[in-house]
Every structure is written in structure tokens, then in C-alpha cells.
Scaffold this motif. Structure first.
Motif, PDB file in Angstrom:
ATOM      1  N   GLN A 260       0.837  -1.201   0.000  1.00  0.00           N
ATOM      2  CA  GLN A 260       0.000   0.000   0.000  1.00  0.00           C
ATOM      3  C   GLN A 260       0.873   1.252   0.000  1.00  0.00           C
ATOM      4  N   TYR A 261       1.957   1.212   0.755  1.00  0.00           N
ATOM      5  CA  TYR A 261       2.874   2.352   0.777  1.00  0.00           C
ATOM      6  C   TYR A 261       3.596   2.521  -0.560  1.00  0.00           C
ATOM      7  N   GLU A 262       3.939   1.418  -1.195  1.00  0.00           N
ATOM      8  CA  GLU A 262       4.546   1.525  -2.530  1.00  0.00           C
ATOM      9  C   GLU A 262       3.574   2.174  -3.509  1.00  0.00           C
ATOM     10  N   HIS A 263       2.301   1.820  -3.397  1.00  0.00           N
ATOM     11  CA  HIS A 263       1.288   2.460  -4.239  1.00  0.00           C
ATOM     12  C   HIS A 263       1.193   3.957  -3.936  1.00  0.00           C
ATOM     13  N   PHE A 264       1.319   4.313  -2.660  1.00  0.00           N
ATOM     14  CA  PHE A 264       1.263   5.725  -2.269  1.00  0.00           C
ATOM     15  C   PHE A 264       2.431   6.501  -2.879  1.00  0.00           C
ATOM     16  N   GLU A 265       3.600   5.907  -2.869  1.00  0.00           N
ATOM     17  CA  GLU A 265       4.759   6.553  -3.500  1.00  0.00           C
ATOM     18  C   GLU A 265       4.534   6.705  -5.001  1.00  0.00           C
ATOM     19  N   GLU A 266       3.981   5.676  -5.613  1.00  0.00           N
ATOM     20  CA  GLU A 266       3.672   5.734  -7.043  1.00  0.00           C
ATOM     21  C   GLU A 266       2.628   6.808  -7.320  1.00  0.00           C
TER      22      GLU A 266
ATOM     23  N   LEU B  65       0.051  18.984  -1.471  1.00  0.00           N
ATOM     24  CA  LEU B  65      -1.224  18.273  -1.448  1.00  0.00           C
ATOM     25  C   LEU B  65      -1.190  17.143  -0.424  1.00  0.00           C
ATOM     26  N   VAL B  66      -0.094  16.391  -0.401  1.00  0.00           N
ATOM     27  CA  VAL B  66       0.032  15.266   0.532  1.00  0.00           C
ATOM     28  C   VAL B  66       0.177  15.767   1.964  1.00  0.00           C
ATOM     29  N   ASN B  67       1.011  16.780   2.177  1.00  0.00           N
ATOM     30  CA  ASN B  67       1.233  17.301   3.531  1.00  0.00           C
ATOM     31  C   ASN B  67      -0.039  17.879   4.141  1.00  0.00           C
ATOM     32  N   GLN B  68      -0.903  18.452   3.314  1.00  0.00           N
ATOM     33  CA  GLN B  68      -2.124  19.079   3.817  1.00  0.00           C
ATOM     34  C   GLN B  68      -3.311  18.122   3.842  1.00  0.00           C
ATOM     35  N   ALA B  69      -3.111  16.918   3.387  1.00  0.00           N
ATOM     36  CA  ALA B  69      -4.205  15.952   3.274  1.00  0.00           C
ATOM     37  C   ALA B  69      -4.578  15.366   4.633  1.00  0.00           C
ATOM     38  N   LEU B  70      -5.759  14.793   4.666  1.00  0.00           N
ATOM     39  CA  LEU B  70      -6.171  13.955   5.789  1.00  0.00           C
ATOM     40  C   LEU B  70      -5.871  12.508   5.422  1.00  0.00           C
TER      41      LEU B  70
ATOM     42  N   LEU C 112       6.557   9.500   4.323  1.00  0.00           N
ATOM     43  CA  LEU C 112       5.934   9.637   3.006  1.00  0.00           C
ATOM     44  C   LEU C 112       5.078  10.896   2.891  1.00  0.00           C
ATOM     45  N   GLY C 113       5.010  11.684   3.974  1.00  0.00           N
ATOM     46  CA  GLY C 113       4.341  12.977   3.877  1.00  0.00           C
ATOM     47  C   GLY C 113       3.089  13.145   4.704  1.00  0.00           C
ATOM     48  N   GLY C 114       2.619  12.089   5.377  1.00  0.00           N
ATOM     49  CA  GLY C 114       1.406  12.205   6.182  1.00  0.00           C
ATOM     50  C   GLY C 114       1.611  13.114   7.383  1.00  0.00           C
ATOM     51  N   ARG C 115       0.763  14.130   7.521  1.00  0.00           N
ATOM     52  CA  ARG C 115       0.889  15.075   8.631  1.00  0.00           C
ATOM     53  C   ARG C 115      -0.382  15.199   9.465  1.00  0.00           C
ATOM     54  N   ARG C 116      -1.497  14.691   8.973  1.00  0.00           N
ATOM     55  CA  ARG C 116      -2.744  14.621   9.737  1.00  0.00           C
ATOM     56  C   ARG C 116      -3.285  13.209   9.562  1.00  0.00           C
ATOM     57  N   VAL C 117      -3.026  12.357  10.540  1.00  0.00           N
ATOM     58  CA  VAL C 117      -3.297  10.930  10.374  1.00  0.00           C
ATOM     59  C   VAL C 117      -4.256  10.449  11.460  1.00  0.00           C
ATOM     60  N   LEU C 118      -5.458  10.059  11.055  1.00  0.00           N
ATOM     61  CA  LEU C 118      -6.408   9.425  11.969  1.00  0.00           C
ATOM     62  C   LEU C 118      -6.066   7.944  12.061  1.00  0.00           C
TER      63      LEU C 118
END
Length: 368
Positions: A135-141, A158-163, A212-218
Motif C-alpha cells: 500500500q505504501y509503494e502504491h502511495f509513493e507511485e 497536497l500530501v502534507n495538507q491531506a487527511l 511519506l508525507g502524512g501530517r494529519r493521520v487518523l
């Protein structure tokens, strides 16, 4: 006169700025939304895989707007759908969907895959599923694809500001440790040590997600593992929840929350939000009538005791009113139960959402 002219100019400028902010807000794209995890949040990736862990046949989707199965393990909407509605956005498409291209990419993506766990040996009976590392490889892709569309710096923003939502861990008990008597993992670890091992492995996954850039992670905990219809049918006695699996959830969830708070302290930022979905579930499992359910023990769709044996299929028992059932099938909440969970995610107190609920996050992020 000069004062009036100066004041008038200031007032006009202020109105222009205010109007400009309003226009920008109105035109602003909602946050991108990324989803990782298992069948509780899979929106159809497994439809594209040769695996038995699929929900692409009726009566799945019976209450979805199209009245057709979508790959969601629900009678209708799942948790990512309902969170997307709160974001004012369409639901992110499964990453494997051929429709995920162009503007749809900017909405986000759902990478989840039914059957997976924290550990790579969880769900081995399902064979072809998308484990967390993949799943993480897909996220990088995904990020490379978006960068070609909007540029590397905008893709990073976009990734840094995402939920981000990640839901994983339950299968490491029901489809690994307790899958069969004397499973390999149960011979390797006593339960308390296994939970510590899971938490340590989950921590690695979350740090990778941060990288990988996640900054708001539920981050959701497990649900009431011992009280789902499947475990009631196979392990419960006299209508009671399975004590082994309830013990497992009782050990795992508090340690998960403690680990998330520790990560936040180390990162000096509230990156990871602990969603105590076990407590949210337990509210309506222990008192279903208070939430409009007639039962929290019997699944709407299934067969055998509590409709908890086997898969939900066109030949299964099917309840006429899904809103009266806390569980849709042997393992998964009904759409109505999912709505209650998302209400808790949006507005729950600190005992449900630590350090803050999603409404607070969204309000804070408007000003940052």
C-alpha cells in the motif's frame, strides 16, 4: 476630508480582502484524503485481485446509491465515504481503479485492501491482497503520478495538507493469532507479548507514513473483536462475547493510543490522532436500543448462529431493515453504525478522539 478619504480607502480595501478570502474559501479544493488499511475501509481495491476477500457480489451495496456492490464491506457507505462527506468531497477512488486519473487523482486515493494486517503473515489464506508495505509503494507511485500532473512542490503540498486514515490491526488477531488453534504466532508469543510486538511493528508503519508525507493521520483502534457475530458464533458462549478476543482488544487499544501520543511528543506535533473506535462501537454493542438498533449480536446478512458463519452471499439470510442492525455481516458494521462511528470521529470528546476530534482538526487547519 483627508481622514474620510483615508478611512473610505481602508474600508474598501478591507471589504475587498474579506470578499477575496470568501471567494478563495468558496473556490478552495477540499483536503485530499488518503486511506490505508483493511476491509473496514476498503472501497473496492480487492475487486481487481484474485482473492476470496471481496465484496463485489449482492447483497453488498444494497443500500448504496447505485444499489449495486462496489467492493465495500457494507450495505451502503463505509467510514471513508462518510468522512469524505464531512470534508465536502467525493470519496477517493480505489487506487487500482482505472478511473483514478486526471482530476480524480487530486481528490486522494484509497489504498486499503481487505484481509491485511500490521504483519505480512496476517491473512495468508486470502493469498493475493495488498499488504501494508505494498500500500505504501502504491502511495509513493501515486505521488509520482500527481507530480507529473501538478508539479513536485504542489504534489508535496497536497500530501502534507491531506487527511489520512489508517485502520489496521483487527485481522492480526482474528486472521492470524486466533485464526486456528495453536497458530504459529500464538506458539511464538503469549498474548501480552504479541500485542507489544504488534505495537512495535505498527509504530514502524506510522513512522514510514510520516516519512511519506502524512501530517494529519487518523489512526483507529480495533473494534469490539470478541463481540462481532463471527466470534459470537464461533467462540462465544450463552450469547456472550468471546473473552479471548475482548482481552486482545483491551490490551491492544490502550497501548496503541499511548504509542501515538509518544510519537506526537517526539515529532513535536499532533500528527497522529487516536480514534477510540472500540469505545464508539461498545456504546451501541452494549446498549443497541439506545441507538435505534434492535440487535448488536445478530448480523443482518449471513447464516448460522447470529448469522455469523461464512460469507454474506445471495443465498444468505438478509434482514429487511438494515438500520435496525449494528452489524451488516459477520465482521463489519452496518452503514448506520458507520455513521455513528464517524459522528464520534467528528465531534467526540478526548476519551474518544485524542488529542482532538476531526472537527477541531479541520477548524485549526483553516488557519494554518
Amino acid at each position: 476630508m483627508a481622514f474620510f478619504s483615508s478611512f473610505a480607502s481602508w474600508a474598501i480595501l478591507s471589504l475587498v480582502l474579506i470578499f477575496g478570502v470568501i471567494v478563495l474559501k468558496a473556490e478552495a479544493r477540499p483536503k485530499a484524503f488518503f486511506v490505508f488499511g483493511d476491509s473496514l475501509v476498503d472501497s473496492g481495491n480487492n475487486n481487481y485481485l484474485a482473492t476470496t476477500a471481496r465484496a463485489d457480489a449482492p447483497p453488498y451495496g444494497i443500500d448504496y446509491p447505485t444499489r449495486r456492490p462496489t467492493g465495500r464491506f457494507s450495505n451502503g457507505y463505509n467510514i471513508p465515504d462518510l468522512i469524505s462527506q464531512q470534508l465536502g468531497s467525493e470519496s477517493p477512488l480505489p487506487y487500482l481503479s482505472p478511473q483514478l486519473r486526471g482530476e480524480k487523482l487530486l481528490v486522494g486515493a484509497n489504498f486499503a485492501s481487505a484481509g491485511i494486517g500490521i504483519l505480512n503473515d496476517t491473512g495468508i489464506q486470502f493469498v493475493n491482497i495488498i499488504r501494508m508495505y505494498r500500500q505504501y509503494e502504491h502511495f509513493e507511485e501515486y505521488q509520482r503520478r500527481v507530480a507529473t500532473q501538478i508539479g513536485a512542490s504542489q504534489a508535496k503540498l497536497l500530501v502534507n495538507q491531506a487527511l489520512v486514515l489508517i485502520t489496521v490491526g483487527g485481522n492480526d488477531f482474528v486472521n492470524n493469532y486466533y485464526l486456528v488453534p495453536y497458530s504459529a504466532r500464538s506458539r511464538q508469543y503469549p498474548l501480552p507479548e504479541y500485542v507489544k510486538f504488534l505495537i512495535s511493528e505498527y509504530k514502524k508503519l506510522l513512522l514510514k507514513l510520516y516519512d511519506l508525507g502524512g501530517r494529519r493521520v487518523l489512526v483507529t483502534g480495533t473494534g469490539p473483536l470478541g463481540c462481532v457475530p463471527a466470534e459470537m458464533a464461533q467462540r462465544g458462549t450463552n450469547g456472550q462475547c468471546s473473552p479471548e478476543l475482548e482481552q486482545a482488544a483491551g490490551l491492544f487499544n490502550p497501548q496503541l493510543e499511548s504509542m501515538l501520543l509518544e510519537l506526537n511528543r517526539n515529532l513535536r506535533s499532533d500528527v497522529f490522532i487516536a480514534a477510540n473506535t472500540a469505545r464508539m462501537h461498545n456504546n451501541f454493542v452494549s446498549n443497541p436500543q439506545a441507538f435505534g438498533f434492535t440487535t448488536s449480536k445478530v448480523a443482518c446478512c449471513g447464516q448460522g448462529p447470529y448469522n455469523g458463519l461464512g460469507l454474506c452471499t445471495p443465498l444468505s439470510n438478509l434482514c429487511p431493515n438494515r438500520d435496525l442492525y449494528a452489524f451488516w455481516d459477520a465482521f463489519h458494521p452496518s452503514e448506520k453504525a458507520n455513521k455513528l462511528i464517524v459522528e464520534g470521529i467528528m465531534s467526540g470528546s478526548k476519551s474518544y478522539m485524542n488529542p482532538m476530534n476531526l472537527s477541531t482538526i479541520l477548524a485549526l487547519d483553516v488557519y494554518t
